[in-house]
Design an enzyme around this catalytic site. Structure first.
Site, PDB file in Angstrom:
ATOM      1  N   LYS A  54       0.841  -1.205   0.000  1.00 36.88           N
ATOM      2  CA  LYS A  54       0.000   0.000   0.000  1.00 36.88           C
ATOM      3  C   LYS A  54       0.876   1.255   0.000  1.00 36.88           C
ATOM      4  O   LYS A  54       0.632   2.205  -0.747  1.00 36.88           O
ATOM      5  CB  LYS A  54      -0.929  -0.011   1.227  1.00 36.88           C
ATOM      6  CG  LYS A  54      -2.038  -1.063   1.110  1.00 36.88           C
ATOM      7  CD  LYS A  54      -2.818  -1.312   2.405  1.00 36.88           C
ATOM      8  CE  LYS A  54      -3.844  -2.422   2.189  1.00 36.88           C
ATOM      9  NZ  LYS A  54      -4.611  -2.790   3.400  1.00 36.88           N
ATOM     10  N   GLN A  98      -4.209  -1.651   9.655  1.00 33.98           N
ATOM     11  CA  GLN A  98      -4.288  -2.970   9.016  1.00 33.98           C
ATOM     12  C   GLN A  98      -4.919  -3.996   9.959  1.00 33.98           C
ATOM     13  O   GLN A  98      -4.567  -4.087  11.125  1.00 33.98           O
ATOM     14  CB  GLN A  98      -2.878  -3.416   8.588  1.00 33.98           C
ATOM     15  CG  GLN A  98      -2.834  -4.694   7.783  1.00 33.98           C
ATOM     16  CD  GLN A  98      -3.539  -4.594   6.422  1.00 33.98           C
ATOM     17  OE1 GLN A  98      -3.675  -3.525   5.843  1.00 33.98           O
ATOM     18  NE2 GLN A  98      -3.988  -5.728   5.914  1.00 33.98           N
ATOM     19  N   ASP A 121     -10.881   3.299   4.912  1.00 33.50           N
ATOM     20  CA  ASP A 121     -11.280   1.888   4.911  1.00 33.50           C
ATOM     21  C   ASP A 121     -12.802   1.726   5.014  1.00 33.50           C
ATOM     22  O   ASP A 121     -13.328   0.634   4.775  1.00 33.50           O
ATOM     23  CB  ASP A 121     -10.651   1.168   6.118  1.00 33.50           C
ATOM     24  CG  ASP A 121      -9.470   0.300   5.731  1.00 33.50           C
ATOM     25  OD1 ASP A 121      -9.483  -0.235   4.606  1.00 33.50           O
ATOM     26  OD2 ASP A 121      -8.555   0.150   6.553  1.00 33.50           O
TER      27      ASP A 121
HETATM   28  N1  GUN Z   1      -7.173  -6.657   6.175  1.00 33.62           N
HETATM   29  C1  GUN Z   1      -7.670  -7.322   5.104  1.00 33.62           C
HETATM   30  N2  GUN Z   1      -8.275  -6.466   4.242  1.00 33.62           N
HETATM   31  C2  GUN Z   1      -8.148  -5.239   4.789  1.00 33.62           C
HETATM   32  C3  GUN Z   1      -8.579  -3.943   4.363  1.00 33.62           C
HETATM   33  O1  GUN Z   1      -9.207  -3.740   3.322  1.00 33.62           O
HETATM   34  N3  GUN Z   1      -8.248  -2.927   5.202  1.00 33.62           N
HETATM   35  C4  GUN Z   1      -7.576  -3.115   6.382  1.00 33.62           C
HETATM   36  N4  GUN Z   1      -7.333  -2.057   7.144  1.00 33.62           N
HETATM   37  N5  GUN Z   1      -7.185  -4.298   6.801  1.00 33.62           N
HETATM   38  C5  GUN Z   1      -7.479  -5.364   6.005  1.00 33.62           C
END
Ligand code: GUN
Length: 306
Positions: A54, A98, A121
């Protein structure tokens, strides 16, 4: 194989190049550089890879980014203190924590602490509520990416029967809302659903986000169905690889080289029954990051009313 493979990698590339152009224009017109803060707690190897990717994508597309790595033993209060700082920081437009978080952390308090205007998110109650009511807000990246994939392949969902396997805050629940808003008739199935496989067999669209290796089999899907595989599971035994990928010599080579190969929640041989199928890897995964970038640019604009 009869299914057409839905190429998430190229759709993600397309979205990212649109985002890069928007970032460039924002800088030229308003001297603004959208910024993302990615927070990771602990040392889960998969999460490290996702967050690294990311941050790197931000750099490639011209966004500002910062990564905050906290110890496995971090308390909820410590994480909340960091979020408070990031909420107040003007160079940061989007905050991503995350998932999954270590057990001692109260994830609901974390979701609630992120400013809804920086919640790229879409996990904050305010954004979940906005999505439920079809109001403008932030939509979780994976389901938003799936809707974008369907749209760019001209696959209409209106009037179709859709079955979502899984009811998580990250995928299942928002996915069901998005499909409902797009006029599909939606059923959510989960671990307590009786006769789940009879339900999937009726579906025109299946979204598999249940987190179980090859859970959906050829027996469970209707001929020609659109099957979206959100699962990311590892196979690390040669017998398993041979069982699920009998015709793919490259998978054995990958196992040899990396010690594992990836498989989704859908049996790969479903490509003989489905009309459309997302591959794993290269299907849904790349779209999540692309939509995160798109959401961060949206946050930068909304915060400044541009
Ligand atoms: N863990 C798995 N998918 C995601 C996501 O889209 N965002 C976040 N913050 N954690 C994740």
């Amino acid at each position: 194989m009869s299914a057409k493979l839905l190429d998430g990698l190229s759709v993600a590339k397309e979205i990212k190049s649109e985002v890069a152009a928007e970032v460039k224009a924002l800088f030229e017109t308003h001297q603004i550089k959208p910024g993302l803060a990615a927070v990771i707690v602990g040392s889960d190897p998969a999460s490290q890879v996702y967050v690294g990717s990311k941050v790197k994508t931000c750099e490639t597309l011209g966004l500002y980014s910062e990564q905050h790595t906290l110890a496995e033993t971090t308390t909820t209060e410590e994480l909340l203190a960091l979020i408070t700082k990031l909420n107040a920081k003007d160079t940061i437009d989007g905050i991503l924590v995350q998932m999954p978080l270590p057990k001692q952390i109260d994830a609901n308090r974390v979701f609630a602490a992120i400013s809804p205007s920086k919640d790229v998110d879409g996990f904050h109650t305010e954004n979940v509520g906005r999505l439920a009511l079809k109001q403008t807000g932030f939509v979780p990246c994976t389901p938003a990416g799936i809707m974008e994939l369907l749209k760019r392949y001209d696959l209409s969902v209106a009037g179709k029967r859709a079955v979502v396997l899984g009811r998580s805050r990250i995928v299942g629940l928002p996915m069901a809302l998005l499909l409902t808003h797009a006029d599909a008739t939606v059923t959510i199935c989960h671990s307590k659903t009786p006769k789940l496989r009879e339900i999937t067999k009726e579906a025109d669209i299946i979204i598999a986000a249940i987190g179980r290796t090859a859970f959906v089999t050829t027996e469970d899907i209707k001929l020609g169905a659109i099957v979206i595989d959100v699962g990311i599971n590892k196979l690390s035994e040669e017998t398993e690889v041979l069982r699920y990928f009998p015709d793919y010599t490259n998978r054995l080579a990958e196992l040899e080289k990396k010690g594992y190969t990836l498989i989704g929640d859908v049996e790969p041989v479903c490509d003989t029954v489905a009309g459309y199928l997302t591959p794993v890897p290269g299907g849904v995964g790349p779209l999540t990051i692309a939509m995160l970038m798109k959401n961060t640019v949206k946050a930068a604009r909304l915060r400044r009313a541009i």
